[in-house]
Enzyme design. Sequence first.
Site, PDB file in Angstrom:
ATOM      1  N   THR A  43       3.990  60.760  16.951  1.00 40.96           N
ATOM      2  CA  THR A  43       2.944  60.280  16.656  1.00 40.96           C
ATOM      3  C   THR A  43       3.011  59.272  15.342  1.00 40.96           C
ATOM      4  O   THR A  43       2.490  58.494  15.280  1.00 40.96           O
ATOM      5  CB  THR A  43       1.809  61.293  16.153  1.00 40.96           C
ATOM      6  OG1 THR A  43       1.823  62.353  17.726  1.00 40.96           O
ATOM      7  CG2 THR A  43       0.326  60.780  15.759  1.00 40.96           C
ATOM      8  N   MET A  46       4.001  56.037  16.651  1.00 39.17           N
ATOM      9  CA  MET A  46       3.012  55.513  17.557  1.00 39.17           C
ATOM     10  C   MET A  46       1.817  54.783  16.518  1.00 39.17           C
ATOM     11  O   MET A  46       1.396  53.750  16.566  1.00 39.17           O
ATOM     12  CB  MET A  46       1.875  56.704  18.187  1.00 39.17           C
ATOM     13  CG  MET A  46       1.174  55.838  19.109  1.00 39.17           C
ATOM     14  SD  MET A  46      -0.187  57.276  19.547  1.00 39.17           S
ATOM     15  CE  MET A  46      -0.799  57.722  17.996  1.00 39.17           C
ATOM     16  N   GLY A  48       2.368  53.866  13.521  1.00 42.09           N
ATOM     17  CA  GLY A  48       3.159  52.545  12.849  1.00 42.09           C
ATOM     18  C   GLY A  48       3.112  51.298  13.882  1.00 42.09           C
ATOM     19  O   GLY A  48       2.777  50.043  13.469  1.00 42.09           O
ATOM     20  N   MET A  50       0.869  50.821  16.102  1.00 44.58           N
ATOM     21  CA  MET A  50      -0.542  50.386  16.117  1.00 44.58           C
ATOM     22  C   MET A  50      -0.850  49.485  14.932  1.00 44.58           C
ATOM     23  O   MET A  50      -1.697  48.566  14.975  1.00 44.58           O
ATOM     24  CB  MET A  50      -1.539  51.732  16.344  1.00 44.58           C
ATOM     25  CG  MET A  50      -1.294  52.428  17.414  1.00 44.58           C
ATOM     26  SD  MET A  50      -1.513  51.549  19.192  1.00 44.58           S
ATOM     27  CE  MET A  50      -3.133  52.087  19.146  1.00 44.58           C
ATOM     28  N   GLU A  51      -0.313  49.872  13.815  1.00 45.59           N
ATOM     29  CA  GLU A  51      -0.613  49.190  12.545  1.00 45.59           C
ATOM     30  C   GLU A  51      -0.037  47.821  12.639  1.00 45.59           C
ATOM     31  O   GLU A  51      -0.469  46.967  12.338  1.00 45.59           O
ATOM     32  CB  GLU A  51      -0.134  50.095  11.327  1.00 45.59           C
ATOM     33  CG  GLU A  51      -0.917  51.057  10.725  1.00 45.59           C
ATOM     34  CD  GLU A  51      -0.388  51.165   9.446  1.00 45.59           C
ATOM     35  OE1 GLU A  51      -1.067  50.911   8.496  1.00 45.59           O
ATOM     36  OE2 GLU A  51       0.398  52.399   9.270  1.00 45.59           O
ATOM     37  N   HIS A  78      -3.825  60.831  20.161  1.00 51.24           N
ATOM     38  CA  HIS A  78      -2.550  60.580  20.867  1.00 51.24           C
ATOM     39  C   HIS A  78      -2.596  61.496  21.928  1.00 51.24           C
ATOM     40  O   HIS A  78      -2.419  62.778  21.530  1.00 51.24           O
ATOM     41  CB  HIS A  78      -1.351  60.908  20.097  1.00 51.24           C
ATOM     42  CG  HIS A  78       0.064  60.591  20.641  1.00 51.24           C
ATOM     43  ND1 HIS A  78       1.202  60.699  19.775  1.00 51.24           N
ATOM     44  CD2 HIS A  78       0.369  59.887  21.604  1.00 51.24           C
ATOM     45  CE1 HIS A  78       2.265  60.198  20.569  1.00 51.24           C
ATOM     46  NE2 HIS A  78       1.671  59.648  21.651  1.00 51.24           N
ATOM     47  N   THR A  79      -2.981  61.076  23.311  1.00 53.68           N
ATOM     48  CA  THR A  79      -3.267  61.610  24.325  1.00 53.68           C
ATOM     49  C   THR A  79      -2.167  61.951  25.527  1.00 53.68           C
ATOM     50  O   THR A  79      -2.470  62.478  26.361  1.00 53.68           O
ATOM     51  CB  THR A  79      -4.513  61.096  24.874  1.00 53.68           C
ATOM     52  OG1 THR A  79      -4.289  59.725  25.202  1.00 53.68           O
ATOM     53  CG2 THR A  79      -5.727  61.073  23.909  1.00 53.68           C
ATOM     54  N   ARG A 122      -7.351  47.894   7.418  1.00 54.00           N
ATOM     55  CA  ARG A 122      -6.494  47.167   6.559  1.00 54.00           C
ATOM     56  C   ARG A 122      -7.012  46.225   5.552  1.00 54.00           C
ATOM     57  O   ARG A 122      -8.223  46.065   5.538  1.00 54.00           O
ATOM     58  CB  ARG A 122      -5.506  46.250   7.218  1.00 54.00           C
ATOM     59  CG  ARG A 122      -4.587  46.961   8.453  1.00 54.00           C
ATOM     60  CD  ARG A 122      -3.787  45.896   9.231  1.00 54.00           C
ATOM     61  NE  ARG A 122      -2.618  45.696   8.153  1.00 54.00           N
ATOM     62  CZ  ARG A 122      -1.786  46.603   8.066  1.00 54.00           C
ATOM     63  NH1 ARG A 122      -1.681  47.834   8.750  1.00 54.00           N
ATOM     64  NH2 ARG A 122      -0.627  46.407   7.190  1.00 54.00           N
TER      65      ARG A 122
END
Length: 143
Positions: A43, A46, A48, A50-51, A78-79, A122
């Site tokens: 996660t 993940m 990071g 997405m960012e 997180h699915t 952000r």
Amino acid sequence: MISPDLQPGLKFEDRFRVEDFMTVPRLYPTVDFCADMPDVLATGYMVGIMELACTRAIMRYVDWPRVQSVGTMVNFTHTAATPPGMSLRIAGEVLEVDGRRLRFRVEAWDDHDKICEGTHERFVIDPAKFNGKLAEKKNKAGL
């Protein structure tokens, strides 16, 4: 600092490959019990990814690298598990531009499942000013 063309409704897509080093056992290599955990996208990585997708989406709307951005909020689910070797497709949209604050909606899919969705925020920064404040903080801490 921010182009007026960066507006809510701007959509973007990005792609990433999940590498071996991005898995749960490798996220905390100094924590023994992590070695026994499933070999899937962690996660932390993940988030990071997405960012990074959001950052890439705005780079052409700021005077990069003289103007940059930092993440200030993440709210992701997180699915589904993703093994290394799979590719991710990230789709996002700018939801809000409020001065230097940017808010995004972001989703991700691996080769088989939707694995993530949520929001991200952000702030656009002047890296020279930001790094100056960081240097002061490090100095005060004796680092």
